[in-house]
Write an enzyme that holds these catalytic residues in place. Structure first.
Site, PDB file in Angstrom:
ATOM      1  N   GLY A 168      -8.622 -16.057  18.355  1.00 50.82           N
ATOM      2  CA  GLY A 168      -8.050 -16.688  17.941  1.00 50.82           C
ATOM      3  C   GLY A 168      -8.582 -15.785  16.046  1.00 50.82           C
ATOM      4  N   GLY A 169      -9.359 -17.410  15.358  1.00 49.62           N
ATOM      5  CA  GLY A 169      -8.902 -16.906  14.195  1.00 49.62           C
ATOM      6  C   GLY A 169     -10.494 -16.206  13.866  1.00 49.62           C
ATOM      7  N   GLY A 403       8.844  13.641  -2.108  1.00 47.62           N
ATOM      8  CA  GLY A 403       7.731  13.191  -2.397  1.00 47.62           C
ATOM      9  C   GLY A 403       6.580  12.940  -1.813  1.00 47.62           C
ATOM     10  N   ALA A 404       6.414  13.773  -0.552  1.00 41.15           N
ATOM     11  CA  ALA A 404       5.111  13.726   0.529  1.00 41.15           C
ATOM     12  C   ALA A 404       3.908  14.926  -0.600  1.00 41.15           C
ATOM     13  CB  ALA A 404       5.497  14.734   1.346  1.00 41.15           C
TER      14      ALA A 404
END
Length: 513
Positions: A168-169, A403-404
């Site tokens: 859960g939280g 771009g790498a």
């Protein structure tokens, strides 16, 4: 002292009776250590000082309530390998380790004291979640803990060990810490459990399949470390701490050793295959360069096309990032970009220099990657490298395309020193793709297209991708003999001892989340 002292002793006796033989047997039968055993194993012998051991649980307005001393969590401080650390250990034997108001207050007190004193904080988590009987008080308790996690982020190291349930939280506190450890078979994390999944989606899944250690260390990337049992996990935490400073204004511990800093490693000259498409293990490069060959890898089983972790160079802690040619040819994808960015952010927060070993053909192509956001996620890696102000060194081992090339700490985005091995290939794109575009007509008209392509590829490698062009243009600092990589990196690192960077005044940047 008479009656006053007798009352003092009686109180202590009552606490000891709470931790009786039955208490230990219940947890051991689950294959786990108790909360108290864990905390005592974590700290140096005799140094742990417990806080709020006697506080009772808060009353509840609904259902059955049970009051126990300490409210299901052991919290305090002590030393680990001589350095002060704060920690808490949730006690599954006491009301399932559920979090009520008192339980939460103990945890927030530990966080507050850790932040005041500049000390790491460690959470040993084994809890059934929010205490239902206390209603919104439990939820508010979690909110207070989450706020501390955020305030402490980048100021003190925060480590979470999932040693049982976290559901859960409750999972969001460890998710906001720097590193998460899990144990095989006895720990799990999920926002919604198997019952909810079954009810909502009609999907059958076990606790382990949904949120076990294997899932989170290989698929989700939530957990960075997995150990076979509680004892080994605690040893892993201690090992990690040896590489980390206590806070963001200190440097990581210096650990001298007898590994000569001018050690020449001739085997590095032959580690990259002559065939540029043949893989090799970049971890061997790392081990041959760093002190004593010791590399403490982080998130070893997730996004294995990028390798991150801690090592030492001349006794100084460094963060290592390396493309892994053995996996996906070392190309970058969504998971590896996020993994690398998060590690860079941590190193930059805590003054740990970054050494990058680069062999990257580019970003992974395909509709899956594009549709799932490789642009946005790849930008996270670029953003993290550019924003980092710690010393940043790069060694281009082989491929560095497109771009790498920029994303992997190019000098243009703020890299301090860039070295290349003679095997390096630096270009807008790889030879095969470049020739297919540049000589499309010639290849189509050729009698033997394959032979012409081989010739043109060889020429491209010789005249375009060779590292000496980048060297002569100043985009890298030096083409080096691989055998001398260790000493070159060490000297560059030492030259940056007093590196200082002034950034524009702002509240914070807007990283492409």
């Amino acid at each position: 002292m008479g009656q006053a002292y007798d009352k003092f002793l009686a109180r202590q006796q009552k606490l000891e009776e709470q931790y009786n033989e039955e208490y230990y047997a219940k947890q051991h039968n689950r294959g786990k250590l108790t909360a108290r055993e864990r905390i005592l194993m974590l700290f140096d012998e005799g140094t742990f000082e417990e806080l709020d051991a006697y506080v009772p649980s808060a009353g509840s307005s609904f259902g059955k309530s049970k009051s126990v001393m300490g409210d299901g969590v052991i919290a305090g401080y002590g030393t680990i390998q001589g350095r002060q650390v704060y920690a808490y250990s949730q006690d599954f034997n006491m009301m399932g380790g559920s979090l009520g108001a008192v339980h939460a207050n103990k945890i927030t007190k530990v966080h507050d004291m850790a932040l005041k004193t500049g000390s790491p904080v460690i959470g040993l988590i084994d809890s059934g979640g929010a205490r239902i009987q206390e209603g919104v008080s439990s939820l508010n308790g979690y909110a207070n803990i989450f706020r501390r996690n955020v305030l402490a982020s980048g100021v003190i190291p925060q480590i979470s060990a999932i040693m049982g349930p976290a559901a859960g939280g409750a999972v969001y506190s460890p998710a906001m810490t720097d590193f998460i450890f899990m144990t095989e078979g006895t720990s799990y994390m999920f926002v919604t459990g198997p019952d909810v999944v079954r009810q909502v989606l009609n999907e059958q899944v076990t606790t382990d399949q949904l949120g076990g250690a294997k899932v989170h260390s290989t698929k989700s990337g939530v957990a960075q470390f997995v150990y076979s049992d509680d004892a080994n996990l605690i040893l892993g935490i201690k090992k990690l701490l040896t590489y980390l400073p206590s806070n963001n204004i200190e440097n990581a511990p210096f650990v001298p050793n007898d590994d000569p800093i001018d050690r020449v490693e001739e085997s590095l000259r032959d580690i990259v295959p002559e065939d540029p498409d043949k893989p090799y293990d970049v971890k061997e490069v790392i081990r041959l360069v760093v002190d004593k060959g010791r590399f403490f890898e982080v998130a070893e089983n997730f996004a294995q096309n990028i390798v991150v972790g801690f090592a030492r160079l001349g006794g100084y802690t460094i963060g290592v990032i390396a493309n892994q040619p053995k996996v996906m040819a070392g190309s970058l994808d969504i998971d590896s970009s996020v993994k690398g960015a998060r590690f860079i952010n941590f190193c930059d927060s805590f003054n740990i220099p970054i050494v990058t070993f680069e062999d990257v053909p580019g970003f992974m192509p395909g509709t899956d990657q594009e549709h799932q956001g490789i642009i946005r996620n790849g930008a996270k890696l670029l953003y993290a490298y550019t924003r980092a102000t710690v010393p940043k060194l790069t060694v281009i081992l082989r491929k560095s395309y497109g771009g790498a090339y920029i994303v992997m700490n190019a000098k243009g985005i703020g890299g301090d020193y860039s070295f290349a091995w003679p095997t390096a290939e630096i270009a807008v794109m790889g030879p095969d793709g470049a020739i297919a575009i540049l000589y499309r007509k010639e290849l189509a008209a050729a009698e033997d297209p394959a032979a012409l392509k081989r010739e043109l590829v060889a020429k491209y490698r010789s005249e375009v991708t060779n590292p000496y062009i980048a060297d002569e243009k100043g985009f890298i600092d030096e083409v080096i003999d691989p055998a001398y990589t260790r000493i070159k990196l060490y000297r560059a690192l030492k030259s940056l001892d007093k590196k200082s960077v002034s950034l524009p005044r702002r509240k914070h940047g807007n990283i492409p989340l």
